[in-house]
Design an enzyme around this catalytic site. Structure first.
Site, PDB file in Angstrom:
ATOM      1  CD  GLU A  93      58.357  20.868 -56.306  1.00  0.00           C
ATOM      2  OE1 GLU A  93      57.413  21.259 -55.693  1.00  0.00           O
ATOM      3  OE2 GLU A  93      58.916  19.671 -56.377  1.00  0.00           O
ATOM      4  CG  ASP A  94      55.516  21.316 -52.633  1.00  0.00           C
ATOM      5  OD1 ASP A  94      56.741  20.821 -53.005  1.00  0.00           O
ATOM      6  OD2 ASP A  94      54.581  20.838 -52.605  1.00  0.00           O
ATOM      7  CG  ASP A  97      61.729  14.648 -48.862  1.00  0.00           C
ATOM      8  OD1 ASP A  97      62.328  14.769 -47.982  1.00  0.00           O
ATOM      9  OD2 ASP A  97      60.947  13.690 -49.109  1.00  0.00           O
ATOM     10  CG  PHE A 146      55.113  14.039 -44.195  1.00  0.00           C
ATOM     11  CD1 PHE A 146      55.940  13.589 -45.296  1.00  0.00           C
ATOM     12  CD2 PHE A 146      53.702  14.247 -44.047  1.00  0.00           C
ATOM     13  CE1 PHE A 146      55.108  13.802 -46.323  1.00  0.00           C
ATOM     14  CE2 PHE A 146      52.978  14.324 -45.365  1.00  0.00           C
ATOM     15  CZ  PHE A 146      54.118  13.854 -46.443  1.00  0.00           C
ATOM     16  NE  ARG A 159      47.159  18.994 -52.467  1.00  0.00           N
ATOM     17  CZ  ARG A 159      48.148  18.586 -52.783  1.00  0.00           C
ATOM     18  NH1 ARG A 159      49.276  19.227 -52.473  1.00  0.00           N
ATOM     19  NH2 ARG A 159      48.190  17.542 -53.383  1.00  0.00           N
TER      20      ARG A 159
HETATM   21  P1  IMP Z   1      61.372  14.766 -53.705  1.00  0.00           P
HETATM   22  O1  IMP Z   1      61.169  14.296 -55.058  1.00  0.00           O
HETATM   23  O2  IMP Z   1      61.749  13.616 -52.562  1.00  0.00           O
HETATM   24  O3  IMP Z   1      62.308  15.984 -53.514  1.00  0.00           O
HETATM   25  O4  IMP Z   1      59.771  15.371 -53.311  1.00  0.00           O
HETATM   26  C1  IMP Z   1      59.237  16.317 -53.516  1.00  0.00           C
HETATM   27  C2  IMP Z   1      57.828  16.116 -53.414  1.00  0.00           C
HETATM   28  O5  IMP Z   1      57.342  15.377 -52.335  1.00  0.00           O
HETATM   29  C3  IMP Z   1      57.240  17.650 -53.084  1.00  0.00           C
HETATM   30  O6  IMP Z   1      56.796  18.427 -54.097  1.00  0.00           O
HETATM   31  C4  IMP Z   1      55.917  17.207 -52.126  1.00  0.00           C
HETATM   32  O7  IMP Z   1      55.004  16.918 -52.889  1.00  0.00           O
HETATM   33  C5  IMP Z   1      56.365  15.745 -51.560  1.00  0.00           C
HETATM   34  N1  IMP Z   1      57.105  16.050 -50.149  1.00  0.00           N
HETATM   35  C6  IMP Z   1      58.079  15.684 -49.809  1.00  0.00           C
HETATM   36  N2  IMP Z   1      58.161  16.006 -48.581  1.00  0.00           N
HETATM   37  C7  IMP Z   1      56.921  16.368 -47.826  1.00  0.00           C
HETATM   38  C8  IMP Z   1      56.351  16.650 -46.838  1.00  0.00           C
HETATM   39  O8  IMP Z   1      57.196  16.791 -45.610  1.00  0.00           O
HETATM   40  N3  IMP Z   1      55.084  16.936 -46.805  1.00  0.00           N
HETATM   41  C9  IMP Z   1      54.301  16.927 -47.704  1.00  0.00           C
HETATM   42  N4  IMP Z   1      54.564  16.650 -49.016  1.00  0.00           N
HETATM   43  C10 IMP Z   1      56.046  16.432 -49.245  1.00  0.00           C
HETATM   44 MG    MG Z   2      54.902  18.819 -54.868  1.00  0.00          MG
END
Ligand code: IMP
Ligand code: MG
Length: 169
Positions: A93-94, A97, A146, A159
């Site tokens: 995963e990138d 969050d 962010f 990206r």
């Molecule tokens: P989660 O489900 O809230 O953990 O979010 C995961 C996804 O939200 C990541 O794979 C990203 O695509 C996106 N995301 C969360 N935080 C950021 C950020 O700071 N920048 C860009 N994308 C984010």
């Molecule tokens: Mg993502």
């Protein structure tokens, strides 16, 4: 925009992560599952840093869309090409969050009979976690900001940046 992590810092850390993963998976052939689209640069560089035979596949789930806050809804957009029976998975995963995406994915993938499931995330924002998920390999822990670049987007842009920068920062 303010550079949070330079390309050099990112690449150096990925080399370390690759070595750690290669040591942990010695004698096994890990199957890397990259989460489209954000994890693509990381997936490519991490796979090259793991000095082991391995295989790759990709999955896509719904993400934030145009907003910078999570809707909490996760939807499968593109499924894997290959089955997972008996495989040693590493979900790539990138960023983690809220943890909702990863939590959904882990449950989905575990149901397909892999031998083991580990998670590698380039970034983690623990301050925003809504569900607790275990991340085995974390590149960098960051503050609640962010960020974009190196695969991460805002409204599908940025990206292609080599560095990770604070959006609007
Ligand atoms: P989660 O489900 O809230 O953990 O979010 C995961 C996804 O939200 C990541 O794979 C990203 O695509 C996106 N995301 C969360 N935080 C950021 C950020 O700071 N920048 C860009 N994308 C984010
Ligand atoms: Mg993502």
């Amino acid at each position: 925009m303010k550079v949070l992590l330079s390309s050099d810092q990112i690449q150096a850390r990925i080399l370390e992560m690759g070595k750690e993963i290669a040591a942990d998976f010695q004698g096994h052939e890990p199957h890397l599952v990259g989460v489209l689209k954000g994890a693509c640069p990381f997936m490519t560089d991490l796979a090259q840093a793991i000095d082991l035979p391995l295989t790759l596949d990709y999955i896509a789930v719904s993400s934030y869309g145009k907003a910078t806050k999570s809707s909490g809804e996760v939807k499968l957009v593109k499924d894997l090409d290959q089955g997972l029976d008996g495989r040693d998975l590493i979900v790539v995963e990138d960023i983690v969050d809220t943890g909702l995406t990863l939590n959904y994915l882990i449950n989905l993938l575990k149901a397909r009979g892999p031998r083991s499931v580990k998670v590698a995330a380039l970034l983690s924002k623990p301050a925003r976690r809504l569900v607790s998920v275990h991340v085995d390999y974390v590149g960098f822990t960051i503050e609640d900001e962010f960020v974009v670049g190196y695969g991460l987007d805002y409204n599908e842009r940025y990206r292609n940046l080599k560095d990770i920068v604070v959006y609007g920062g």
